[in-house]
Scaffold this motif. Structure first.
Motif, PDB file in Angstrom:
ATOM      1  N   LEU A 133      48.245  41.148  36.090  1.00 44.53           N
ATOM      2  CA  LEU A 133      48.453  41.991  37.398  1.00 44.53           C
ATOM      3  C   LEU A 133      47.564  43.301  37.297  1.00 44.53           C
ATOM      4  CD1 LEU A 133      50.776  43.051  39.560  1.00 44.53           C
ATOM      5  CD2 LEU A 133      51.900  44.057  37.771  1.00 44.53           C
ATOM      6  N   GLU A 134      47.149  43.720  36.265  1.00 45.13           N
ATOM      7  CA  GLU A 134      46.183  44.791  35.942  1.00 45.13           C
ATOM      8  C   GLU A 134      44.851  44.473  36.533  1.00 45.13           C
ATOM      9  OE1 GLU A 134      43.713  48.008  35.380  1.00 45.13           O
ATOM     10  OE2 GLU A 134      46.113  48.104  35.272  1.00 45.13           O
ATOM     11  N   LEU A 135      44.324  43.379  36.153  1.00 48.44           N
ATOM     12  CA  LEU A 135      42.795  43.046  36.642  1.00 48.44           C
ATOM     13  C   LEU A 135      42.979  42.440  38.039  1.00 48.44           C
ATOM     14  CD1 LEU A 135      41.628  41.421  33.167  1.00 48.44           C
ATOM     15  CD2 LEU A 135      41.378  43.536  33.931  1.00 48.44           C
ATOM     16  N   SER A 136      43.975  41.706  38.504  1.00 47.44           N
ATOM     17  CA  SER A 136      43.910  41.317  39.983  1.00 47.44           C
ATOM     18  C   SER A 136      44.098  42.343  40.723  1.00 47.44           C
ATOM     19  CB  SER A 136      45.152  40.327  39.642  1.00 47.44           C
ATOM     20  OG  SER A 136      46.306  40.675  39.822  1.00 47.44           O
ATOM     21  N   THR A 137      44.734  43.347  40.421  1.00 49.47           N
ATOM     22  CA  THR A 137      44.812  44.466  41.288  1.00 49.47           C
ATOM     23  C   THR A 137      43.481  45.404  41.163  1.00 49.47           C
ATOM     24  OG1 THR A 137      47.290  44.662  40.781  1.00 49.47           O
ATOM     25  CG2 THR A 137      46.139  46.848  41.682  1.00 49.47           C
ATOM     26  N   ARG A 138      42.974  45.560  40.170  1.00 49.36           N
ATOM     27  CA  ARG A 138      41.766  46.278  40.010  1.00 49.36           C
ATOM     28  C   ARG A 138      40.665  45.593  40.779  1.00 49.36           C
ATOM     29  NH1 ARG A 138      39.089  47.125  34.197  1.00 49.36           N
ATOM     30  NH2 ARG A 138      41.405  47.685  33.711  1.00 49.36           N
ATOM     31  N   TRP A 139      40.693  44.055  40.621  1.00 55.71           N
ATOM     32  CA  TRP A 139      39.475  43.402  41.377  1.00 55.71           C
ATOM     33  C   TRP A 139      39.820  42.704  42.593  1.00 55.71           C
ATOM     34  CZ3 TRP A 139      38.310  41.178  35.809  1.00 55.71           C
ATOM     35  CH2 TRP A 139      37.493  42.277  35.135  1.00 55.71           C
ATOM     36  N   GLN A 140      41.053  43.002  42.987  1.00 56.37           N
ATOM     37  CA  GLN A 140      41.517  42.587  44.498  1.00 56.37           C
ATOM     38  C   GLN A 140      41.509  41.137  44.612  1.00 56.37           C
ATOM     39  OE1 GLN A 140      39.342  44.591  47.740  1.00 56.37           O
ATOM     40  NE2 GLN A 140      39.426  46.611  46.527  1.00 56.37           N
ATOM     41  N   PHE A 141      42.197  40.395  43.518  1.00 55.70           N
ATOM     42  CA  PHE A 141      42.504  39.014  43.641  1.00 55.70           C
ATOM     43  C   PHE A 141      43.926  38.696  44.167  1.00 55.70           C
ATOM     44  CE2 PHE A 141      39.047  38.944  40.191  1.00 55.70           C
ATOM     45  CZ  PHE A 141      38.491  37.793  40.783  1.00 55.70           C
ATOM     46  N   LEU A 142      44.108  38.986  45.525  1.00 53.61           N
ATOM     47  CA  LEU A 142      45.304  39.086  46.230  1.00 53.61           C
ATOM     48  C   LEU A 142      46.237  38.035  45.749  1.00 53.61           C
ATOM     49  CD1 LEU A 142      44.127  40.404  49.431  1.00 53.61           C
ATOM     50  CD2 LEU A 142      44.684  41.595  47.511  1.00 53.61           C
ATOM     51  N   GLU A 143      45.735  36.402  45.730  1.00 52.10           N
ATOM     52  CA  GLU A 143      46.837  35.670  45.533  1.00 52.10           C
ATOM     53  C   GLU A 143      47.060  35.726  43.882  1.00 52.10           C
ATOM     54  OE1 GLU A 143      48.035  33.470  47.652  1.00 52.10           O
ATOM     55  OE2 GLU A 143      46.922  34.821  48.977  1.00 52.10           O
ATOM     56  N   MET A 144      46.346  35.923  43.312  1.00 46.85           N
ATOM     57  CA  MET A 144      46.435  35.879  41.719  1.00 46.85           C
ATOM     58  C   MET A 144      47.597  37.283  41.404  1.00 46.85           C
ATOM     59  SD  MET A 144      44.176  36.662  38.427  1.00 46.85           S
ATOM     60  CE  MET A 144      43.208  35.116  38.544  1.00 46.85           C
ATOM     61  N   LYS A 145      47.480  38.386  42.293  1.00 45.47           N
ATOM     62  CA  LYS A 145      48.449  39.233  41.832  1.00 45.47           C
ATOM     63  C   LYS A 145      49.988  38.955  42.663  1.00 45.47           C
ATOM     64  CE  LYS A 145      49.633  44.294  43.237  1.00 45.47           C
ATOM     65  NZ  LYS A 145      48.883  45.418  43.894  1.00 45.47           N
ATOM     66  N   LYS A 146      50.034  38.006  43.580  1.00 40.83           N
ATOM     67  CA  LYS A 146      51.017  37.609  44.048  1.00 40.83           C
ATOM     68  C   LYS A 146      51.579  36.501  42.916  1.00 40.83           C
ATOM     69  CE  LYS A 146      50.158  37.547  49.163  1.00 40.83           C
ATOM     70  NZ  LYS A 146      49.733  36.818  50.213  1.00 40.83           N
ATOM     71  N   LEU A 147      50.989  35.864  42.318  1.00 41.09           N
ATOM     72  CA  LEU A 147      51.338  34.939  41.389  1.00 41.09           C
ATOM     73  C   LEU A 147      52.006  35.870  40.165  1.00 41.09           C
ATOM     74  CD1 LEU A 147      51.838  32.131  39.907  1.00 41.09           C
ATOM     75  CD2 LEU A 147      49.345  32.411  38.879  1.00 41.09           C
ATOM     76  N   ALA A 148      51.262  36.808  39.615  1.00 37.36           N
ATOM     77  CA  ALA A 148      51.444  37.531  38.718  1.00 37.36           C
ATOM     78  C   ALA A 148      53.104  38.254  38.996  1.00 37.36           C
ATOM     79  CB  ALA A 148      50.824  38.762  38.333  1.00 37.36           C
ATOM     80  N   ILE A 149      53.261  38.680  40.421  1.00 33.78           N
ATOM     81  CA  ILE A 149      54.683  39.310  40.608  1.00 33.78           C
ATOM     82  C   ILE A 149      55.690  38.277  40.467  1.00 33.78           C
ATOM     83  CG2 ILE A 149      55.810  40.474  42.619  1.00 33.78           C
ATOM     84  CD1 ILE A 149      53.180  41.590  43.491  1.00 33.78           C
TER      85      ILE A 149
END
Length: 294
Positions: A102-118
């Motif tokens: 969640l931290e790295l996908s937010t920082r680097w704007q990997f939007l789909e990965m952030k959705k997966l983390a959530i």
């Protein structure tokens, strides 16, 4: 761990899992070389698209890697794990793992990965206070916190001062307002059912949810994701506020000043603080440096 050598002299080590023979971009992270596929970084991250386009020659070899700062090699490997592991391995239940993602996908704007983390965080059992802290920090849709808000409104015992400091004043006030309104409504309904003062006060869960949506400005149709609900101060019912001015509420207080530090949650020790460590460590490569800690 493999190492890159020159005339028999050991240089920067290769990561044991993510230095791939067919990789086409080399990263230097925390004095460790990773060789992976550029495609993943350019598929959805505007941050990497921009940085890689500005330095097209960086990352072409071990001698000219693309440097990434502000993250440990362990956390960077965790990010890569999401792409390179078989799907059946994505059921890791470690909170720490998905907080790193969640931290790295937010920082680097990997939007789909952030959705997966959530989605993965939603499947984990997390302390309500800790979960509110996490979701507030990363601006995740607060409608996903309705179960946690309900828990704080209906649980036995009171919120400690320390818990209130962690979730923030607006959240404390909103929970208190929702709890007060739900309690008063439940008392009024009890009076309609019976004249006995000993009858239990039962809070209607559906009504409580609607009250919470009101005070937190939550969109009932909000979809799962990182879109945050309106961040303005909790809205109140004008009639309810008028009633409160006429008399003191009998609802249980939301904050208990007598609670000690024993109620401290795990979040401070379990969140991915390692991502911000070693920010000054640099390898021997000469490639472009990217520091996204700010």
């Amino acid at each position: 761990m493999d190492t890159n050598t020159y005339n028999g002299v050991s240089r920067v080590p290769h990561h044991p899992e993510f230095y791939l023979e067919d990789g086409n971009i080399t990263f230097l992270v925390d004095n460790t070389l990773f060789c992976v596929h550029r495609f993943f970084f350019q598929r959805e991250s505007q941050v990497f698209i921009r940085e890689l386009s500005q330095a097209p020659r960086d990352g072409i070899s071990d001698d000219n890697p693309f440097q990434v700062e502000g993250v440990t090699s362990v956390d960077f490997a965790t990010l890569l794990w999401v792409w390179y592991s078989p799907k059946y391995r994505l059921d890791r239940t470690s909170l720490e793992t998905w907080l790193v993602v969640l931290e790295l996908s937010t920082r680097w704007q990997f939007l789909e990965m952030k959705k997966l983390a959530i989605e993965r965080l939603q499947s984990l059992k997390i302390d309500p206070i800790e979960k509110i802290i996490i979701y507030n920090k990363y601006e995740i849709d607060r409608s996903l916190l309705l179960p946690e808000y309900k828990h704080l409104c209906t649980r036995e015992g009171q919120m400690s001062i320390e818990e209130g400091e962690k979730v923030g004043m607006l959240t404390v006030l909103a929970i208190h307002q929702a709890r007060d309104r739900a309690y008063k409504s439940a008392v009024a309904k009890r009076r309609q059912r019976t004249t006995s003062a000993d009858a239990d006060v039962v809070i209607d869960e559906e009504e409580l949810e609607q009250i919470l949506r009101d005070v937190f400005n939550l969109n009932r149709d909000s979809a799962t994701g990182s879109r945050r609900a309106g961040a303005r101060a909790p809205l109140g019912d004008t009639n309810q506020q008028g009633a409160q001015t006429q008399g003191r509420s009998n609802a249980p207080p939301i904050v208990d000043a007598s609670r000690s530090d024993a109620s401290r949650t795990r979040f401070e020790s379990s969140r991915p603080g390692s991502s911000s460590q070693n920010t000054d460590r640099r390898g021997d490569g000469t490639g472009t440096s990217m520091d996204r800690t700010r």
